[in-house]
Enzyme design. Structure first.
Site, PDB file in Angstrom:
ATOM      1  N   HIS A 147      -3.621 -12.049 -31.026  1.00 43.81           N
ATOM      2  CA  HIS A 147      -3.927 -11.040 -30.013  1.00 43.81           C
ATOM      3  C   HIS A 147      -5.317 -11.046 -29.293  1.00 43.81           C
ATOM      4  O   HIS A 147      -5.179 -10.526 -28.231  1.00 43.81           O
ATOM      5  CB  HIS A 147      -3.675  -9.663 -30.421  1.00 43.81           C
ATOM      6  CG  HIS A 147      -4.894  -8.906 -31.140  1.00 43.81           C
ATOM      7  ND1 HIS A 147      -5.344  -9.397 -32.392  1.00 43.81           N
ATOM      8  CD2 HIS A 147      -6.045  -8.084 -30.577  1.00 43.81           C
ATOM      9  CE1 HIS A 147      -6.600  -8.763 -32.660  1.00 43.81           C
ATOM     10  NE2 HIS A 147      -6.698  -7.989 -31.650  1.00 43.81           N
TER      11      HIS A 147
HETATM   12  N1  UDP Z   1      -2.137  -3.682 -37.567  1.00 40.34           N
HETATM   13  C1  UDP Z   1      -1.044  -3.098 -37.623  1.00 40.34           C
HETATM   14  N2  UDP Z   1       0.085  -3.233 -37.051  1.00 40.34           N
HETATM   15  C2  UDP Z   1       0.304  -4.547 -36.608  1.00 40.34           C
HETATM   16  C3  UDP Z   1      -1.076  -5.327 -36.431  1.00 40.34           C
HETATM   17  C4  UDP Z   1      -2.156  -4.941 -36.919  1.00 40.34           C
HETATM   18  O1  UDP Z   1      -1.083  -1.754 -38.169  1.00 40.34           O
HETATM   19  O2  UDP Z   1       1.362  -5.098 -36.053  1.00 40.34           O
HETATM   20  C5  UDP Z   1      -3.273  -3.390 -38.139  1.00 40.34           C
HETATM   21  C6  UDP Z   1      -4.020  -4.172 -39.021  1.00 40.34           C
HETATM   22  O3  UDP Z   1      -3.602  -3.685 -40.435  1.00 40.34           O
HETATM   23  C7  UDP Z   1      -5.585  -3.835 -38.988  1.00 40.34           C
HETATM   24  C8  UDP Z   1      -5.761  -3.452 -37.692  1.00 40.34           C
HETATM   25  O4  UDP Z   1      -4.453  -3.236 -37.083  1.00 40.34           O
HETATM   26  O5  UDP Z   1      -5.797  -2.757 -40.070  1.00 40.34           O
HETATM   27  C9  UDP Z   1      -6.382  -4.653 -36.914  1.00 40.34           C
HETATM   28  O6  UDP Z   1      -6.421  -4.499 -35.643  1.00 40.34           O
HETATM   29  P1  UDP Z   1      -6.176  -5.358 -34.534  1.00 40.34           P
HETATM   30  O7  UDP Z   1      -5.657  -6.880 -34.990  1.00 40.34           O
HETATM   31  O8  UDP Z   1      -5.551  -4.998 -33.317  1.00 40.34           O
HETATM   32  O9  UDP Z   1      -7.681  -5.712 -33.891  1.00 40.34           O
HETATM   33  P2  UDP Z   1      -9.003  -6.361 -34.748  1.00 40.34           P
HETATM   34  O10 UDP Z   1      -9.142  -5.939 -35.811  1.00 40.34           O
HETATM   35  O11 UDP Z   1      -8.914  -7.767 -34.350  1.00 40.34           O
HETATM   36  O12 UDP Z   1     -10.109  -5.638 -33.772  1.00 40.34           O
END
Ligand code: UDP
Length: 381
Positions: free
Chosen positions: A219
């Site tokens: 993403h």
């Molecule tokens: N997550 C979720 N469902 C999904 C993808 C990610 O619940 O389909 C959760 C994942 O387990 C983690 C969080 O979203 O706890 C991570 O968020 P994201 O990947 O959007 O952002 P980043 O961590 O890169 O800021």
């Protein structure tokens, strides 16, 4: 009683806030009053509302409803609405999480009117300022009064930037308190990992069997918004799935889904859609995600949170970026950087499948980071 405004906006922040909310509700009700403000940065049901229900967070007290806008417009809209809210609510402090535009905007709005900012997940650096998140982190840390760093590396980053570790009370924006708190996401994994086991049957609905699949998330905007990088990543996943005969579950972020459906390499898309190994789904709920992480054989991701959760669940992780803030997981050999290079994605993944890492040292605390953070907040105000 300390009055906190807890600011959330994007999926990972709702998840992080759940750990703090749980700690307050279970142990610090008498000392901390929490008001939840949702900026509206993420608004789809499966990117926002589903997490409230599952993670047991109460409905937000206020929603700023900013929605999807350019970086500047979104940041400005949150700042404007947040300033009114802060002037009216007069909280003792504002709690912000991570590195999104909501983090940046809320911290700037608060700091400018002298309301202390508490940054949870402070000190992380990718050393890549082309990432919008890196700018958000740098600015937020500069205007924070309490900085909770999840790892030793994060503390070291702050020290290198000139933050003073020993500045005792009273803390202020000019003499902030820096604390090694551990990671609230580890608290969540411990808490919800067991709960996820009770939903084991759900793996069937995704056509998966325990320990026999890869979990993939993509993403980051430098991957989604660059057709060459996105094609390389999907090409790598396709090749890996065929070479290793490995099922791949790909819960798609709305941004990635939009690009795939509008401006993606048509032949590659057809191959992905026709692949018997690859399954693309809507974003998963947190419990579904925890379940899929827990029983995956390997994780491939460009997400910061998912990299760590792979580690918490003791899974190898191929990182679809050229660098990471979570350097210790790479240094320990449990994760590797493949960037958006299909050859590296395949090679590194096959290496992990053949020789899965065994040691996952305790880099992220003991699972009570939220309790530690609440105690420090109470002690500091
Ligand atoms: N997550 C979720 N469902 C999904 C993808 C990610 O619940 O389909 C959760 C994942 O387990 C983690 C969080 O979203 O706890 C991570 O968020 P994201 O990947 O959007 O952002 P980043 O961590 O890169 O800021």
């Amino acid at each position: 009683m300390i009055h906190l405004i807890n600011v959330i906006g994007a999926r990972p922040q709702i998840i992080k806030a759940a750990a703090i909310h749980r700690a307050i509700a279970n142990h610090f009700r008498e000392q901390i009053r929490e008001v939840i403000v949702h900026t509206g940065q993420h608004y789809d049901h499966n990117m926002s509302r589903v997490f409230f229900e599952e993670l047991g967070i109460p409905q937000e007290d206020v929603n700023l409803e900013v929605g999807s806008l350019s970086h500047a417009k979104q940041t400005a809209a949150i700042m404007t609405r947040m300033e009114d809210l802060l002037l009216e609510g007069k909280p003792d402090a504002v709690v912000v999480y991570g590195d999104t535009n909501s983090t940046l905007a809320a911290s700037l709005a608060a700091a400018k009117i002298h309301i202390p900012v508490i940054h949870i997940e402070a000190g992380l650096r990718s050393f890549n300022k082309t990432m919008p998140e890196e700018i958000n982190r740098l600015v937020c840390d500069q205007v924070s009064t309490l900085l909770f760093a999840p790892t030793k590396t994060a503390v070291d980053n702050l020290v290198h930037e000139g933050f003073e570790i020993e500045s005792g009370k009273p803390y202020s924006i000019d003499r902030p308190g820096i604390f090694l708190s551990g990671d609230v996401m580890f608290d969540n994994t411990l808490y919800f990992g067991t709960l996820a086991e009770q939903h084991e049957g759900k793996l069937n609905t995704f056509g998966l069997r325990k320990g026999e699949y890869a979990l993939v998330t993509i993403h980051r905007d430098n991957n989604t918004d660059d057709p060459r990088r996105l094609s390389q990543i999907f090409q790598g996943i396709l090749e890996l799935s065929e070479t290793a005969q490995l099922r791949c579950l790909v819960p798609l972020h709305p941004r990635t889904a939009k690009i795939l459906n509008s401006s993606f390499n048509e032949d590659l898309l057809k191959n992905i859609r026709n692949s018997r190994w690859i399954r693309i789904t809507e974003p998963l709920s947190f419990l579904e995600m925890s379940l899929c992480e827990k029983y995956a054989r390997i994780v491939l991701t460009d997400s910061g949170g998912v990299q760590k959760e792979a580690f918490f669940h003791r899974k190898p992780c191929v990182i679809l970026r050229s660098e990471t803030e979570w350097v210790e997981i790479v240094a320990s050999g449990t994760a590797a950087l493949a960037d958006a290079d299909s050859r590296k994605i395949v090679e590194l993944s096959l290496g992990f499948l053949k020789n899965p890492p065994q040691e996952f040292p305790a880099f992220f605390g003991e699972g009570d980071s939220a309790g530690f953070i609440c105690r420090k907040i109470i002690d500091s105000f």
